[in-house]
Design a protein around this motif. Structure first.
Motif, PDB file in Angstrom:
ATOM      1  N   LEU A  19       0.840  -1.239  -0.138  1.00 19.63           N
ATOM      2  CA  LEU A  19      -0.042  -0.029  -0.017  1.00 19.63           C
ATOM      3  C   LEU A  19       0.695   1.167  -0.030  1.00 19.63           C
ATOM      4  O   LEU A  19       0.653   2.217  -0.527  1.00 19.63           O
ATOM      5  CB  LEU A  19      -1.094   0.041   1.144  1.00 19.63           C
ATOM      6  N   PHE A  20       1.897   1.197   0.687  1.00 20.59           N
ATOM      7  CA  PHE A  20       3.038   2.303   0.772  1.00 20.59           C
ATOM      8  C   PHE A  20       3.608   2.727  -0.826  1.00 20.59           C
ATOM      9  O   PHE A  20       3.621   3.820  -0.981  1.00 20.59           O
ATOM     10  CB  PHE A  20       3.918   1.983   1.726  1.00 20.59           C
ATOM     11  N   ALA A  21       3.638   1.494  -1.121  1.00 18.67           N
ATOM     12  CA  ALA A  21       4.457   1.512  -2.632  1.00 18.67           C
ATOM     13  C   ALA A  21       3.283   2.299  -3.688  1.00 18.67           C
ATOM     14  O   ALA A  21       3.692   2.939  -4.569  1.00 18.67           O
ATOM     15  CB  ALA A  21       5.014   0.229  -3.224  1.00 18.67           C
ATOM     16  N   SER A  22       2.085   1.671  -3.510  1.00 15.88           N
ATOM     17  CA  SER A  22       1.028   1.972  -4.483  1.00 15.88           C
ATOM     18  C   SER A  22       0.155   3.445  -4.141  1.00 15.88           C
ATOM     19  O   SER A  22       0.026   4.206  -5.295  1.00 15.88           O
ATOM     20  CB  SER A  22       0.124   0.998  -4.762  1.00 15.88           C
ATOM     21  N   ASN A  23       0.018   3.736  -3.007  1.00  7.27           N
ATOM     22  CA  ASN A  23      -0.502   4.897  -2.540  1.00  7.27           C
ATOM     23  C   ASN A  23       0.195   5.786  -1.999  1.00  7.27           C
ATOM     24  O   ASN A  23      -0.365   7.074  -1.904  1.00  7.27           O
ATOM     25  CB  ASN A  23      -1.900   4.491  -1.592  1.00  7.27           C
ATOM     26  N   GLY A  24       1.432   5.628  -1.623  1.00  2.03           N
ATOM     27  CA  GLY A  24       1.944   6.502  -0.809  1.00  2.03           C
ATOM     28  C   GLY A  24       2.062   6.510   0.638  1.00  2.03           C
ATOM     29  O   GLY A  24       0.716   6.067   1.205  1.00  2.03           O
ATOM     30  N   VAL A  25       2.923   6.743   1.600  1.00  2.00           N
ATOM     31  CA  VAL A  25       2.685   6.551   2.917  1.00  2.00           C
ATOM     32  C   VAL A  25       1.567   7.394   3.543  1.00  2.00           C
ATOM     33  O   VAL A  25       0.882   7.210   4.261  1.00  2.00           O
ATOM     34  CB  VAL A  25       4.102   6.916   3.794  1.00  2.00           C
ATOM     35  N   GLU A  26       1.686   8.810   3.117  1.00  2.00           N
ATOM     36  CA  GLU A  26       0.687   9.703   3.358  1.00  2.00           C
ATOM     37  C   GLU A  26      -0.680   9.310   3.336  1.00  2.00           C
ATOM     38  O   GLU A  26      -1.583   9.549   4.131  1.00  2.00           O
ATOM     39  CB  GLU A  26       1.005  11.180   2.864  1.00  2.00           C
ATOM     40  N   ARG A  27      -0.920   8.813   2.237  1.00  2.00           N
ATOM     41  CA  ARG A  27      -2.190   8.446   1.832  1.00  2.00           C
ATOM     42  C   ARG A  27      -2.919   7.133   2.233  1.00  2.00           C
ATOM     43  O   ARG A  27      -3.862   6.532   1.871  1.00  2.00           O
ATOM     44  CB  ARG A  27      -2.503   8.696   0.355  1.00  2.00           C
ATOM     45  N   THR A  28      -1.789   6.039   2.822  1.00  2.00           N
ATOM     46  CA  THR A  28      -2.343   5.177   3.211  1.00  2.00           C
ATOM     47  C   THR A  28      -2.901   5.163   4.651  1.00  2.00           C
ATOM     48  O   THR A  28      -2.075   5.856   5.812  1.00  2.00           O
ATOM     49  CB  THR A  28      -1.156   3.973   3.028  1.00  2.00           C
ATOM     50  N   THR A  29      -3.928   4.558   5.258  1.00  2.00           N
ATOM     51  CA  THR A  29      -4.366   4.952   6.386  1.00  2.00           C
ATOM     52  C   THR A  29      -4.208   3.398   7.112  1.00  2.00           C
ATOM     53  O   THR A  29      -4.112   2.237   6.222  1.00  2.00           O
ATOM     54  CB  THR A  29      -6.001   5.048   6.504  1.00  2.00           C
ATOM     55  N   MET A  30      -4.487   3.546   8.342  1.00  2.00           N
ATOM     56  CA  MET A  30      -4.627   2.140   9.116  1.00  2.00           C
ATOM     57  C   MET A  30      -5.746   1.342   8.785  1.00  2.00           C
ATOM     58  O   MET A  30      -5.940   0.216   8.636  1.00  2.00           O
ATOM     59  CB  MET A  30      -4.495   2.177  10.686  1.00  2.00           C
TER      60      MET A  30
END
Length: 71
Positions: A19-30
């Motif tokens: 998810l971090f790779a595809s959406n970015g860390v900032e846009r990935t939620t718990m």
């Protein structure tokens, strides 16, 4: 840590990495991580205090893999 707990933690890290790779860390939620891993948020918080702790664990695991490849 039991084998099941270790497997769950690794699953959470795998999903978070994707998810971090595809959406970015900032846009990935718990919630994103919980949904994608088929686990509840409470389960995630059993293993990690917050998203930064998950991110740090993902980076540490990736760094370890890179070091192993160079050896």
């Amino acid at each position: 840590m039991t084998a099941i707990a270790s497997k769950t933690r690794e699953r959470l890290l795998d999903v978070a990495r994707q998810l971090f790779a595809s959406n970015g860390v900032e846009r990935t939620t718990m919630n994103d991580i919980a949904t994608a891993s088929d686990k509840g948020r409470r389960t995630i918080y059993t293993y990690f205090k917050n998203k930064k702790e998950i991110y740090d664990a993902v980076i540490e695991r990736e760094a370890d893999a890179i070091v192993k490849r160079f050896r």
